[in-house]
Design a protein around this motif. Structure first.
Motif, PDB file in Angstrom:
ATOM      1  N   VAL A  97       0.860  -1.184   0.000  1.00  0.00           N
ATOM      2  CA  VAL A  97       0.000   0.000   0.000  1.00  0.00           C
ATOM      3  C   VAL A  97       0.896   1.233   0.000  1.00  0.00           C
ATOM      4  CG1 VAL A  97      -1.899  -1.165   1.200  1.00  0.00           C
ATOM      5  CG2 VAL A  97      -0.165   0.072   2.526  1.00  0.00           C
ATOM      6  N   ARG A  98       0.346   2.350  -0.360  1.00  0.00           N
ATOM      7  CA  ARG A  98       1.093   3.611  -0.371  1.00  0.00           C
ATOM      8  C   ARG A  98       1.388   4.029   1.063  1.00  0.00           C
ATOM      9  NH1 ARG A  98       3.847   5.213  -4.368  1.00  0.00           N
ATOM     10  NH2 ARG A  98       2.218   4.322  -5.647  1.00  0.00           N
ATOM     11  N   ALA A  99       2.586   4.513   1.324  1.00  0.00           N
ATOM     12  CA  ALA A  99       2.961   5.011   2.650  1.00  0.00           C
ATOM     13  C   ALA A  99       2.125   6.247   2.972  1.00  0.00           C
ATOM     14  CB  ALA A  99       4.448   5.350   2.685  1.00  0.00           C
ATOM     15  N   PRO A 100       1.839   6.484   4.250  1.00  0.00           N
ATOM     16  CA  PRO A 100       0.930   7.571   4.631  1.00  0.00           C
ATOM     17  C   PRO A 100       1.307   8.959   4.101  1.00  0.00           C
ATOM     18  CG  PRO A 100       1.547   6.270   6.547  1.00  0.00           C
ATOM     19  CD  PRO A 100       2.344   5.760   5.396  1.00  0.00           C
ATOM     20  N   ASP A 101       2.576   9.302   4.093  1.00  0.00           N
ATOM     21  CA  ASP A 101       2.983  10.645   3.663  1.00  0.00           C
ATOM     22  C   ASP A 101       3.408  10.713   2.203  1.00  0.00           C
ATOM     23  OD1 ASP A 101       2.462  11.558   6.210  1.00  0.00           O
ATOM     24  OD2 ASP A 101       4.502  11.198   6.900  1.00  0.00           O
ATOM     25  N   SER A 102       3.204   9.630   1.453  1.00  0.00           N
ATOM     26  CA  SER A 102       3.621   9.597   0.056  1.00  0.00           C
ATOM     27  C   SER A 102       2.444   9.917  -0.859  1.00  0.00           C
ATOM     28  CB  SER A 102       4.154   8.217  -0.313  1.00  0.00           C
ATOM     29  OG  SER A 102       5.300   7.949   0.434  1.00  0.00           O
ATOM     30  N   VAL A 103       2.758  10.572  -1.933  1.00  0.00           N
ATOM     31  CA  VAL A 103       1.746  10.884  -2.934  1.00  0.00           C
ATOM     32  C   VAL A 103       1.905   9.880  -4.066  1.00  0.00           C
ATOM     33  CG1 VAL A 103       0.921  12.621  -4.560  1.00  0.00           C
ATOM     34  CG2 VAL A 103       1.810  13.317  -2.329  1.00  0.00           C
ATOM     35  N   GLY A 104       0.829   9.208  -4.384  1.00  0.00           N
ATOM     36  CA  GLY A 104       0.867   8.231  -5.461  1.00  0.00           C
ATOM     37  C   GLY A 104       0.872   8.914  -6.817  1.00  0.00           C
ATOM     38  N   PRO A 105       1.021   8.141  -7.866  1.00  0.00           N
ATOM     39  CA  PRO A 105       1.033   8.707  -9.217  1.00  0.00           C
ATOM     40  C   PRO A 105      -0.352   9.210  -9.611  1.00  0.00           C
ATOM     41  CG  PRO A 105       0.980   6.332  -9.325  1.00  0.00           C
ATOM     42  CD  PRO A 105       1.141   6.682  -7.878  1.00  0.00           C
ATOM     43  N   GLU A 106      -0.385  10.199 -10.498  1.00  0.00           N
ATOM     44  CA  GLU A 106      -1.655  10.648 -11.070  1.00  0.00           C
ATOM     45  C   GLU A 106      -2.040   9.660 -12.150  1.00  0.00           C
ATOM     46  OE1 GLU A 106      -2.947  14.618 -12.411  1.00  0.00           O
ATOM     47  OE2 GLU A 106      -1.278  15.290 -11.140  1.00  0.00           O
ATOM     48  N   LEU A 107      -3.165   9.021 -11.963  1.00  0.00           N
ATOM     49  CA  LEU A 107      -3.625   8.015 -12.909  1.00  0.00           C
ATOM     50  C   LEU A 107      -4.861   8.554 -13.632  1.00  0.00           C
ATOM     51  CD1 LEU A 107      -3.313   4.901 -10.558  1.00  0.00           C
ATOM     52  CD2 LEU A 107      -1.630   5.773 -12.197  1.00  0.00           C
ATOM     53  N   ARG A 108      -4.660   8.996 -14.882  1.00  0.00           N
ATOM     54  CA  ARG A 108      -5.779   9.536 -15.659  1.00  0.00           C
ATOM     55  C   ARG A 108      -6.102   8.693 -16.881  1.00  0.00           C
ATOM     56  NH1 ARG A 108      -3.553  15.133 -16.522  1.00  0.00           N
ATOM     57  NH2 ARG A 108      -2.121  14.917 -14.833  1.00  0.00           N
ATOM     58  N   THR A 109      -5.072   8.043 -17.444  1.00  0.00           N
ATOM     59  CA  THR A 109      -5.270   7.204 -18.623  1.00  0.00           C
ATOM     60  C   THR A 109      -4.470   5.919 -18.443  1.00  0.00           C
ATOM     61  OG1 THR A 109      -3.355   7.951 -19.904  1.00  0.00           O
ATOM     62  CG2 THR A 109      -5.358   9.319 -20.051  1.00  0.00           C
ATOM     63  N   THR A 110      -4.704   4.984 -19.346  1.00  0.00           N
ATOM     64  CA  THR A 110      -3.946   3.736 -19.268  1.00  0.00           C
ATOM     65  C   THR A 110      -2.460   3.966 -19.539  1.00  0.00           C
ATOM     66  OG1 THR A 110      -4.514   3.255 -21.568  1.00  0.00           O
ATOM     67  CG2 THR A 110      -5.907   2.267 -19.855  1.00  0.00           C
ATOM     68  N   ASP A 111      -2.113   5.064 -20.178  1.00  0.00           N
ATOM     69  CA  ASP A 111      -0.700   5.381 -20.404  1.00  0.00           C
ATOM     70  C   ASP A 111       0.041   5.618 -19.082  1.00  0.00           C
ATOM     71  OD1 ASP A 111      -1.306   5.207 -23.072  1.00  0.00           O
ATOM     72  OD2 ASP A 111      -1.148   7.361 -23.464  1.00  0.00           O
TER      73      ASP A 111
END
Length: 171
Positions: A97-111
């Motif tokens: 899972v993502r760490a609490p203070d980390s920002v995950g990637p922006e997922l807008r398209t399958t790319d």
């Protein structure tokens, strides 16, 4: 993960300063521990290998009180290995899972869905509604969803995850 992304596993081994022989030996020891007639409970195994969890969170799932134990991992500083335990301490789920203070990637398209960049939860939220699917092994999951590609064309996809980390996307 090596059967989905051998090139990423090789790069990870180099980054960790280890090789295939050490990886195989670690897996052999882990399998022996899991399959031993005197096997420890799953949470005790993780504590013996990973040390004390960095975080222990209380969770309510339906009408049950659960605990989520999280450990940091040297290879993925922005992720945590999480074991969700139910009443009695049995493990219900184990994944990254993502760490609490980390920002995950922006997922807008399958790319945006590159191997090892995002977790099951992140993909499910980005492309809701998503349908969980059974994986090909206990540590694998599938997720079916509809999402646009880089040109905006929407299509149905199935993403495959190992330990909760994206491995590949099949149209």
């Amino acid at each position: 993960m090596a059967d989905h992304r051998p090139e990423l596993v090789e790069a990870a081994l180099r980054e960790l300063g280890t090789g295939r022989a050490e990886m195989r030996e670690a897996n052999r020891r882990w399998q022996a521990m899991v399959r031993s007639p005197r096997a420890r409970a799953a949470v005790r195994r993780y504590r013996s290998v990973l040390g004390p969890p960095e975080e222990v969170l209380r969770r309510r799932v339906g009408d049950l009180d659960c605990e989520a134990l999280r450990w940091p991992l040297p290879l993925w500083p922005d992720l945590r290995f999480e074991a969700l335990t139910g009443p009695g301490g049995q493990i219900w789920n184990e994944w990254l899972v993502r760490a609490p203070d980390s920002v995950g990637p922006e997922l807008r398209t399958t790319d945006d869905l590159r191997p090892w960049c995002c977790t099951v939860d992140e993909v499910a939220r980005a492309f809701a509604p998503a349908t969980p699917m059974e994986g090909s092994a206990p540590t694998r999951w599938g997720l079916a969803f509809t999402a646009p590609d880089g040109s905006g064309r929407r299509a149905r996809h199935v993403a495959e995850f190992t330990w909760g980390l994206l491995q590949r996307l099949d149209p």
